[in-house]
Design a protein around this motif. Structure first.
Motif, PDB file in Angstrom:
ATOM      1  N   GLU A 123       0.814  -1.216   0.000  1.00 22.79           N
ATOM      2  CA  GLU A 123       0.000   0.000   0.000  1.00 22.79           C
ATOM      3  C   GLU A 123       0.850   1.269   0.000  1.00 22.79           C
ATOM      4  OE1 GLU A 123      -3.734   2.036   2.351  1.00 22.79           O
ATOM      5  OE2 GLU A 123      -3.074   0.036   2.900  1.00 22.79           O
ATOM      6  N   THR A 127       1.107   3.997  -2.945  1.00 20.76           N
ATOM      7  CA  THR A 127       0.797   5.391  -2.652  1.00 20.76           C
ATOM      8  C   THR A 127       1.902   6.298  -3.170  1.00 20.76           C
ATOM      9  OG1 THR A 127      -0.460   4.729  -0.694  1.00 20.76           O
ATOM     10  CG2 THR A 127       0.260   7.025  -0.809  1.00 20.76           C
ATOM     11  N   SER A 181      -7.427   6.055   2.891  1.00 20.02           N
ATOM     12  CA  SER A 181      -7.514   4.606   2.631  1.00 20.02           C
ATOM     13  C   SER A 181      -7.944   3.854   3.894  1.00 20.02           C
ATOM     14  CB  SER A 181      -6.165   4.098   2.143  1.00 20.02           C
ATOM     15  OG  SER A 181      -6.177   2.713   1.953  1.00 20.02           O
ATOM     16  N   GLN A 186     -11.759   6.571  -1.314  1.00 19.77           N
ATOM     17  CA  GLN A 186     -10.929   6.375  -2.500  1.00 19.77           C
ATOM     18  C   GLN A 186     -10.180   7.670  -2.765  1.00 19.77           C
ATOM     19  OE1 GLN A 186     -13.237   5.070  -5.790  1.00 19.77           O
ATOM     20  NE2 GLN A 186     -13.480   3.019  -4.985  1.00 19.77           N
TER      21      GLN A 186
END
Length: 188
Positions: A123, A127, A181, A186
């Motif tokens: 993640e 990002t 998140s 979103q």
């Protein structure tokens, strides 16, 4: 003797250049490939651009003026090769075709399946990759390549104040995206 010292001693010695190149490739090969990948997002292209970087280093080694560290010089070459690739017609055409393919492929996927495919472990990296290039490059050079602000400034040919601003704004964007998140929102 450090690689920088060895390079300084052997820049003019043509016989030593092959040995120097081998040392440079051993020292910087993996980190340059990762850096280039952060721009082009394709391992094969990153490999090709890494090789191009080493060819340029070999050809231009005698032009290295030692105003900066060798690491900064070689990273600058890699960054410029990456940016040139991203500006190329080949890349833009490839991206357009890929987007069309993904649109066709994703039509049959339900949202739950798409969500399950996301790995929480990646993640943060995703990002960071979602940041625009100007924030991503500063972020990656600072946190993943341990470049100082002055080295980033020199490698990207921007003022230190701009480096600081981009680093701060990049951090803020990452925080916002990750907190959104966590709340299930979103980002885009």
């Amino acid at each position: 003797m450090s690689i920088d010292e060895y390079i300084k001693r052997s820049i003019d010695d043509k016989a030593d250049r092959a040995l120097v190149l081998e040392m440079i490739m051993d020292e910087y090969g993996t980190v340059l490939k990762r850096l280039i990948y952060s721009y082009v997002k394709d391992w094969n292209t990153a490999s090709d651009l890494t090789q191009d970087t080493f060819i340029t280093v070999y050809e231009k080694l005698e032009n290295f003026q030692q105003r900066s560290s060798f690491k900064t010089w070689i990273f600058t070459i890699a960054i410029n090769k990456s940016k040139d690739y991203l500006k190329s017609w080949h890349y833009r055409n490839l991206i357009m075709n890929e987007k069309i393919f993904l649109l066709k492929k994703d039509r049959g996927k339900d949202p739950e399946a798409a969500f399950l495919e996301q790995d929480e472990h990646h993640e943060l990296l995703k990002t960071i990759e979602s940041l625009t290039v100007k924030y991503r490059e500063v972020f990656l050079l600072h946190y993943y390549q341990d470049f100082g602000l002055a080295e980033i400034s020199e490698a990207l040919n921007i003022p230190i104040s701009t480096v600081k601003t981009r680093l701060y704004r990049g951090q803020e964007k990452v925080r916002r995206i990750l907190s959104a998140s966590e709340r299930g929102e979103q980002h885009g």
